[in-house]
Design a protein around this motif. Structure first.
Motif, PDB file in Angstrom:
ATOM      1  N   ASP A  43     -95.134  81.027  -9.992  1.00  0.00           N
ATOM      2  CA  ASP A  43     -93.989  80.533 -10.766  1.00  0.00           C
ATOM      3  C   ASP A  43     -94.428  80.313 -12.219  1.00  0.00           C
ATOM      4  N   PRO A  44     -94.596  81.360 -13.010  1.00  0.00           N
ATOM      5  CA  PRO A  44     -95.006  81.164 -14.409  1.00  0.00           C
ATOM      6  C   PRO A  44     -93.950  80.466 -15.248  1.00  0.00           C
ATOM      7  N   TYR A  48     -94.676  77.014 -17.406  1.00  0.00           N
ATOM      8  CA  TYR A  48     -94.381  76.923 -18.845  1.00  0.00           C
ATOM      9  C   TYR A  48     -93.447  75.749 -19.139  1.00  0.00           C
ATOM     10  N   THR A  49     -92.446  75.538 -18.278  1.00  0.00           N
ATOM     11  CA  THR A  49     -91.475  74.465 -18.523  1.00  0.00           C
ATOM     12  C   THR A  49     -92.118  73.087 -18.365  1.00  0.00           C
ATOM     13  N   SER A  50     -93.013  72.915 -17.381  1.00  0.00           N
ATOM     14  CA  SER A  50     -93.589  71.592 -17.100  1.00  0.00           C
ATOM     15  C   SER A  50     -94.793  71.254 -17.980  1.00  0.00           C
ATOM     16  N   LYS A  53     -93.650  73.603 -22.658  1.00  0.00           N
ATOM     17  CA  LYS A  53     -92.400  73.502 -23.406  1.00  0.00           C
ATOM     18  C   LYS A  53     -92.231  72.099 -24.004  1.00  0.00           C
ATOM     19  N   ASN A  54     -91.890  72.068 -25.289  1.00  0.00           N
ATOM     20  CA  ASN A  54     -91.630  70.824 -26.039  1.00  0.00           C
ATOM     21  C   ASN A  54     -92.833  69.870 -26.048  1.00  0.00           C
ATOM     22  N   ARG A  55     -94.036  70.408 -26.038  1.00  0.00           N
ATOM     23  CA  ARG A  55     -95.253  69.592 -26.082  1.00  0.00           C
ATOM     24  C   ARG A  55     -96.178  70.096 -27.194  1.00  0.00           C
ATOM     25  N   HIS A  56     -96.988  69.130 -27.718  1.00  0.00           N
ATOM     26  CA  HIS A  56     -97.987  69.472 -28.720  1.00  0.00           C
ATOM     27  C   HIS A  56     -99.268  69.905 -28.016  1.00  0.00           C
ATOM     28  N   ILE A  57     -99.692  71.101 -28.276  1.00  0.00           N
ATOM     29  CA  ILE A  57    -100.847  71.668 -27.595  1.00  0.00           C
ATOM     30  C   ILE A  57    -101.923  71.970 -28.634  1.00  0.00           C
TER      31      ILE A  57
END
Length: 275
Positions: A43-44, A48-50, A53-57
């Protein structure tokens, strides 16, 4: 046959005031790249969503310094600071001897050349001890109290004073007298009346220090300058021994300090037995 549309990249954007530019695409790079890289996951899209997405990496993992490296850097910093402090500190005996800072030329070893220094020291003593002007009071009244003089004399500067060796284990030094031109921790360097430079050790020696009884300053706020100059006519043109003075015994064994260290040292009164 498809026609290519020409786009002017320098054309100004038609934006309103305080409006942000938003670039949108059907296939954004970040989710497309991450989902294409997760080939072993079932489940790529969910990963990606968990997680992305919307996170500072942080794209690059910074290396953390170990405790050993931190201690090493702290020691290195302390060594640098100590090295800077050593450069600021005054020169010691060996560097001064190597550079010849306290070496006098043969023509400069003259007693008369240091008489102005000695007279300047007498004025310094007059101001330090608060000596009265000459011919103003009698000798008994002019004698200051010992309790007020001793704490000032032990911390005073002796460069320019006239010292005489009264007692020493070396009989060749007894009776030697001269103007102090340099004081070290363990010795006095004096220039004698015979224009000779002598180094007298403080250890096992007793010196006689002469201090003027009256002030040698030429002008006071109590008497006019003419009266004082007439009273001083013929006096203090030579050394302190040529005028009324007070003699003190200076024990070299208890005086083995540099002049700078002696100024901030607390001396305690104690009996001295010299064998």
């Amino acid at each position: 046959m498809s026609t290519l549309t020409q786009v002017d990249p320098y054309k100004p954007l038609a934006l309103r005031t305080n409006q942000r530019v938003k670039l949108s695409t059907d296939a954004p790079f970040t989710p497309t790249y991450i989902q294409a890289s997760l080939t072993q996951s079932g489940d790529p899209q969910g990963i990606y969503t968990s997680r992305v997405k919307n996170r500072h990496i942080v794209l690059e993992n910074p290396a953390r310094a170990s405790n050993v490296q931190k201690e090493h850097d702290a020691k290195k910093g302390r060594r640098k600071s100590e090295k800077k402090k050593r450069k600021i500190v005054a020169l010691g005996r060996r560097p001064t001897d190597a550079k010849g800072l306290w070496k006098l030329e043969i023509g400069a070893q003259k007693f008369d050349l240091f008489l102005p220094l000695h007279q300047l020291w007498m004025g310094y003593m007059s101001e330090l001890l608060g000596l009265p002007p000459p011919s103003s009071v009698s000798v008994a009244e002019a004698m200051p109290s010992a309790s007020s003089m001793h704490p000032k004399l032990v911390k005073a500067d002796f460069h320019g004073s006239l010292l005489t060796v009264r007692q020493s284990k070396n009989p060749c030094l007894v009776g030697l007298s001269g103007i102090v031109i340099h004081e070290t921790e363990n010795a006095f360097k004096v220039i004698t009346r015979k224009d000779q430079l002598k180094l007298i050790p403080k250890q096992n020696s007793i010196f006689t220090l002469a201090v003027p009884l009256y002030s040698t300053l030429l002008q006071t706020q109590f008497e006019p300058a003419e009266a004082v100059s007439s009273a001083l006519s013929g006096q203090y043109s030579g050394t302190v021994l040529d005028a009324p003075h007070i003699a003190f015994d200076l024990y070299g064994n208890q005086f083995r300090f540099r002049s700078a260290d002696r100024a901030g040292r607390k001396f305690k009164a104690k009996e001295t037995i010299e064998l």
